[in-house]
Scaffold this motif. Structure first.
Motif, PDB file in Angstrom:
ATOM      1  N   THR A   1      -7.538   5.041   4.769  1.00  0.00           N
ATOM      2  CA  THR A   1      -7.350   4.453   3.450  1.00  0.00           C
ATOM      3  C   THR A   1      -7.050   5.550   2.442  1.00  0.00           C
ATOM      4  O   THR A   1      -7.602   6.657   2.524  1.00  0.00           O
TER       5      THR A   1
ATOM      6  N   GLU B   1      -9.765   1.047  -0.987  1.00  0.00           N
ATOM      7  CA  GLU B   1      -9.748  -0.400  -1.174  1.00  0.00           C
ATOM      8  C   GLU B   1      -8.986  -1.101  -0.057  1.00  0.00           C
ATOM      9  O   GLU B   1      -9.449  -2.077   0.514  1.00  0.00           O
ATOM     10  N   SER B   2      -7.802  -0.579   0.226  1.00  0.00           N
ATOM     11  CA  SER B   2      -7.034  -1.179   1.312  1.00  0.00           C
ATOM     12  C   SER B   2      -6.634  -0.076   2.282  1.00  0.00           C
ATOM     13  O   SER B   2      -6.605   1.104   1.931  1.00  0.00           O
ATOM     14  N   GLY B   3      -6.348  -0.471   3.498  1.00  0.00           N
ATOM     15  CA  GLY B   3      -5.992   0.535   4.478  1.00  0.00           C
ATOM     16  C   GLY B   3      -5.820  -0.067   5.852  1.00  0.00           C
ATOM     17  O   GLY B   3      -5.680  -1.285   6.006  1.00  0.00           O
ATOM     18  N   GLN B   4      -5.801   0.810   6.825  1.00  0.00           N
ATOM     19  CA  GLN B   4      -5.605   0.363   8.192  1.00  0.00           C
ATOM     20  C   GLN B   4      -6.852   0.663   9.007  1.00  0.00           C
ATOM     21  O   GLN B   4      -7.274   1.807   9.116  1.00  0.00           O
TER      22      GLN B   4
ATOM     23  N   ASN C   1      -4.602  -4.493   9.269  1.00  0.00           N
ATOM     24  CA  ASN C   1      -4.364  -4.186   7.858  1.00  0.00           C
ATOM     25  C   ASN C   1      -5.448  -4.860   7.039  1.00  0.00           C
ATOM     26  O   ASN C   1      -5.606  -6.075   7.099  1.00  0.00           O
ATOM     27  N   VAL C   2      -6.179  -4.033   6.313  1.00  0.00           N
ATOM     28  CA  VAL C   2      -7.366  -4.538   5.622  1.00  0.00           C
ATOM     29  C   VAL C   2      -7.240  -4.350   4.122  1.00  0.00           C
ATOM     30  O   VAL C   2      -6.730  -3.342   3.648  1.00  0.00           O
ATOM     31  N   GLU C   3      -7.716  -5.328   3.426  1.00  0.00           N
ATOM     32  CA  GLU C   3      -7.768  -5.229   1.975  1.00  0.00           C
ATOM     33  C   GLU C   3      -9.145  -5.656   1.515  1.00  0.00           C
ATOM     34  O   GLU C   3      -9.626  -6.725   1.921  1.00  0.00           O
ATOM     35  N   LYS C   4      -9.761  -4.809   0.700  1.00  0.00           N
ATOM     36  CA  LYS C   4     -11.052  -5.221   0.156  1.00  0.00           C
ATOM     37  C   LYS C   4     -10.796  -6.244  -0.938  1.00  0.00           C
ATOM     38  O   LYS C   4      -9.951  -6.049  -1.801  1.00  0.00           O
ATOM     39  N   VAL C   5     -11.521  -7.338  -0.851  1.00  0.00           N
ATOM     40  CA  VAL C   5     -11.320  -8.405  -1.838  1.00  0.00           C
ATOM     41  C   VAL C   5     -12.229  -8.164  -3.040  1.00  0.00           C
ATOM     42  O   VAL C   5     -11.809  -8.283  -4.194  1.00  0.00           O
TER      43      VAL C   5
ATOM     44  N   PHE D   1     -13.723  -8.645   2.759  1.00  0.00           N
ATOM     45  CA  PHE D   1     -12.415  -8.107   3.124  1.00  0.00           C
ATOM     46  C   PHE D   1     -11.519  -9.202   3.688  1.00  0.00           C
ATOM     47  O   PHE D   1     -11.997 -10.189   4.241  1.00  0.00           O
TER      48      PHE D   1
ATOM     49  N   GLY E   1      -8.267  -9.345   6.413  1.00  0.00           N
ATOM     50  CA  GLY E   1      -7.572  -8.526   7.409  1.00  0.00           C
ATOM     51  C   GLY E   1      -6.498  -9.316   8.112  1.00  0.00           C
ATOM     52  O   GLY E   1      -6.543 -10.542   8.185  1.00  0.00           O
TER      53      GLY E   1
END
Lengths: 191, 182
Positions: free
Chosen positions: A114, A118-121, A138-142, A156, A158
């Protein structure tokens, strides 16, 4: 009295010297604030959506050190639900998930890449149908914060896609349907 | 002629017997065939729809047959000794029970979603959902086991009929082919 005061002091001294410990979260399956969904093209004309009703998981996440995030999820493969009983039975059979032989699917993360925390792989190993493969989600923190009931939550979203054949599912659903997309929505309660 | 007598089956019972035998054997073959059809096969949806439609008709026949059977006298068994007569009675009971389990489980698979089941697109039969988890799995497993068991029973039943015909040389088989005058 003196003794206990001393020990408290000792504990404080020890903790002060340690780096911040990542908070551990348990995926809120109890309150069903998490879902493991899948989506696969049907003939190339539309999509079929379904989900796994039963799973459990934990993750640890430290905003100070997001790259150290770790995730662990176990899915009960027999809980597949596509809103069609006969199709679900077929999906549980050896043509697809072979749930008698492989009742669990498991994801264990290996690293989180990341840039902004906040977002990343999220890299990890997915074991499905007894076959373990490296996958990237692929992840994004909500969001995160206190909930109204005295707890602390973090969530999150994903996304990843899997080739069915990579996991030994060779039943032919047509050229448009060789990959399935996983859509994950995970909310954890801090322990 | 239509009804059973002391020594022979009536035409109704004979027709019920052979129609059920032919339809159930046919649905067994269709069942084995359809579960391995590829997704793009033209019969992928047609075969299960036909299987369910015919299956529901067989349920209707079976219910009528039960009523008819209990309202009609049964012809006397022709077994040469008490053991043989007992075996025949036991086999008939097993065939009825097996058929019941087969038909009930088939109906419960098709019912598992709670959606009514179309019969040849002419009418629909309401679904029955039980308070069990994964009804389609339980019913599906029972359906598979009872289908094979019933086929084994039917083969033994047929072999016994041939034994009566060719070894005992009695009228067991003949009276199930056409009503006999006493």
């Amino acid at each position: 009295m003196k003794k206990s005061l001393l020990s408290i002091l000792a504990v404080c001294a020890l903790s002060a010297g340690l780096p911040a410990v990542a908070a551990d979260y348990v995926v809120d399956t109890e309150g069903a604030h998490a879902s493991v969904n899948f989506k696969i093209p049907h003939l190339g004309y539309s999509f079929l959506l379904g989900r796994f009703d039963d799973f459990s998981g934990t993750f640890s996440f430290d905003p100070e050190n997001p790259k150290a995030a770790a995730v662990n999820v176990v899915i009960d493969t027999a809980s597949i639900n596509s809103n069609h009983a006969e199709r679900d039975r077929h999906l549980r059979s050896d043509d697809f998930l072979a749930v008698d032989k492989h009742p669990q699917a498991r994801f264990v993360s290996t690293k989180f890449e990341t840039a902004n925390g906040e977002s990343g792989q999220l890299h990890g190993q997915l074991t499905l149908r007894g076959i373990t493969r490296d996958i990237i989600i692929n992840v994004e923190k909500v969001g995160e914060g206190k909930d109204p009931w005295g707890g602390y939550r973090m969530g999150f979203a994903g996304n990843t896609s899997l080739k069915l054949a990579d996991f030994g599912i060779t039943t032919d659903l047509g050229p448009a349907s060789r990959e399935v997309e996983l859509m994950l929505h995970i909310e954890g309660v801090r322990q | 002629m239509w009804r059973n007598s002391q020594h022979s089956y009536g035409l109704i019972q004979i027709l019920l017997h052979w129609t059920t035998a032919i339809l159930v054997t046919g649905m067994f073959a269709l069942g084995i065939y359809m579960v391995d059809l590829g997704y793009y096969d033209p019969w992928y949806h047609r075969a299960p729809a036909l299987h369910k439609s015919v299956g529901l008709l067989v349920i209707g026949l079976f219910l009528f047959r039960l009523v008819w059977r209990f309202g009609d006298p049964q012809p006397e068994p022709l077994g040469v000794n008490p053991w043989s007569r007992k075996a025949a009675g036991g086999m008939h009971l097993l065939l009825y029970l097996g058929l019941f389990a087969l038909l009930a489980s088939g109906y419960l698979i098709a019912s598992a979603d709670g959606r009514s089941i179309p019969v040849f697109d002419v009418f629909s039969v309401p679904a029955l959902t039980l308070p069990v988890e994964n009804q389609e799995e339980l019913a599906g497993d029972v359906h598979e086991v009872t289908a094979w068991s019933l086929m084994v029973l039917a083969v033994l039943h047929g072999a016994a009929a041939l034994k009566h015909r060719f070894i005992d040389k009695d009228a067991s088989l003949a009276r199930m082919l056409w009503p006999r005058r006493d």
